[in-house]
Design an enzyme around this catalytic site. Structure first.
Site, short mmCIF file in Angstrom:
data_model
loop_
_atom_site.label_atom_id
_atom_site.label_comp_id
_atom_site.label_asym_id
_atom_site.label_seq_id
_atom_site.Cartn_x
_atom_site.Cartn_y
_atom_site.Cartn_z
NE ARG A 193 -17.20 -53.86 41.38
CZ ARG A 193 -16.13 -54.09 40.67
NH1 ARG A 193 -16.08 -55.16 39.88
NH2 ARG A 193 -15.11 -53.27 40.72
N GLY A 253 -11.05 -52.96 43.49
CA GLY A 253 -11.77 -54.23 43.50
C GLY A 253 -11.10 -55.33 44.29
CE LYS A 305 4.23 -54.32 36.58
NZ LYS A 305 4.07 -54.65 35.15
#
Length: 397
Positions: free
Chosen positions: A37, A355, A199
């Site tokens: 980043r 990320g 999930k």
């Protein structure tokens, strides 16, 4: 989306307040794991400093601290940015108040000052107007280049725009919006989405949205055990969200009605203990014994996934294929990274985001391993899901 850009703006003699996304992944000791980043922010910062007398005030968050927490100080990020950029980056131990304002006024031409973590103040995430006004005192013009925060309605990217006449988008924000929009365009034939993660409940909106936008949905990660259970499979001790079984069945039914493919693994790497140096087994997805955890996709699954991915013209990838943090269960994720690199070299379009995923496979993909590597996992998902991009809308208002 048409948003004002920094491209033709004259920053001469101006204090330029830039909202960047320096929310870097940290290890348990607070050490920086990946600097992607920072590197991706440099084109915007270099463009601003081209103009005579310009100077830069950088604001960002890091992590989710509860109040002031030295572990989440941006001082170490300032030092890392200096190393990468080969330019002096000063640091201010606050982001609002008398000291911060005075430091912004004293900053010399071509100077760069990184302010302390915005989230040390709870008013940041509350989009509190007074906090936004204090931040706005730091600059004469505002530039938002933090795509990773674009789906949030925070003071530093939404509330702050009310206090500037000129609100502009940086190169990275522009690039991200265009790349993700391009990946979703219907002009691509044979679009495929590769989705992992733990999930179903975290990804169900994404899966529903993607199923309407791609031809094939390939699934890995912990979510596949809920899919297996929903269709009569035995999942052992693997992650299972019983409350999401109905959603899974609805998704499978919708895919069948619309002629879309949902591809699941056929074999799974399992273990009785989730740790390094443990014995592993190869089991069918639908028949995992009690006491064993499904932790990665197996060799037959890799081959099956590869066949579909090589046939696609455009691939969107979000989320790991297994518990990649532990070496016995990292092969699936690493193999997919090599595969994305392969199809990109063959001229296929590839979009990769998330990320933690980027931190894990960045060294494999390198600079050219995907057509576009997104810096914002949550923002990328929100954009694909059709949720509001508050930070972008604020620049247009």
């Amino acid at each position: 989306m048409l948003i004002p850009s920094i491209r033709d703006y004259d920053f001469s003699q101006k204090r330029v307040l830039v909202r960047v996304d320096f929310n870097l992944p940290l290890d348990s000791k607070g050490e920086i794991l990946d600097s992607t980043r920072l590197i991706r922010s440099l084109p915007t910062l270099d463009r601003i400093l081209e103009d005579e007398g310009s100077r830069i005030l950088l604001i960002s968050h890091l992590g989710r601290p509860k109040g002031i927490d030295p572990k989440y100080s941006l001082e170490g990020v300032a030092r890392r940015l200096e190393e990468i950029w080969k330019r002096r980056v000063s640091f201010c131990s606050s982001c609002i108040g008398t000291e911060a304002h005075q430091r912004s006024l004293d900053l010399p031409a071509k100077g760069v000052l990184l302010m302390e973590n915005l989230r040390f103040h709870e008013d940041e995430t509350k989009n509190e107007s007074g906090f936004a006004k204090e931040l706005a005192r730091l600059g004469d013009v505002f530039v938002d280049d933090a795509f990773g925060n674009a789906h949030r309605k925070h003071a530093s990217n939404v509330g702050i725009t009310k206090f500037f006449q000129d609100n502009l988008a940086g190169y990275l924000l522009e690039e991200e919006m265009k790349a993700i929009g391009h990946a979703l365009k219907n002009s691509h034939a044979k679009k495929l989405a590769l989705v992992g993660g733990a999930k179903v409940s975290d990804k169900i909106l994404l899966l529903q949205r993607l199923l309407d936008r791609v031809d094939t949905l390939v699934l890995g990660g912990g979510m596949v055990y809920t899919f297996s259970y929903a269709t009569g499979g035995r999942v052992g001790s693997s992650l299972l969200e019983r409350e999401s079984v109905g959603l899974v069945r609805d998704l499978l039914s919708h895919a069948q009605k619309t002629g879309k493919e949902i591809i699941l693994p056929v074999d799974i790497v399992t273990a009785r203990e989730i740790r390094e140096n443990t014995d592993t087994f190869l089991r069918p997805l639908y028949d995992i014994p009690d006491g064993e955890y499904g932790l990665d996709i197996g060799e037959k699954s890799l081959s099956r996934f590869a066949d579909h991915i090589r046939q696609a013209r455009a691939v969107i990838w979000n989320g790991p294929m297994g518990m990649f943090e532990i070496s016995p269960f990292s092969r699936g994720t690493r193999y997919m990274a090599e595969l994305i690199k392969e199809i990109t070299r063959r001229g296929r379009y590839s979009l990769v985001g998330g990320g933690d995923l980027i931190a894990a496979i960045g060294s494999i993909l390198g600079k050219a391993g995907a057509t576009h590597i997104s810096t914002g996992g949550g923002a990328m998902l929100a954009f694909i899901e059709g949720k509001p991009m508050y930070g972008v809308e604020a620049l247009r208002s």
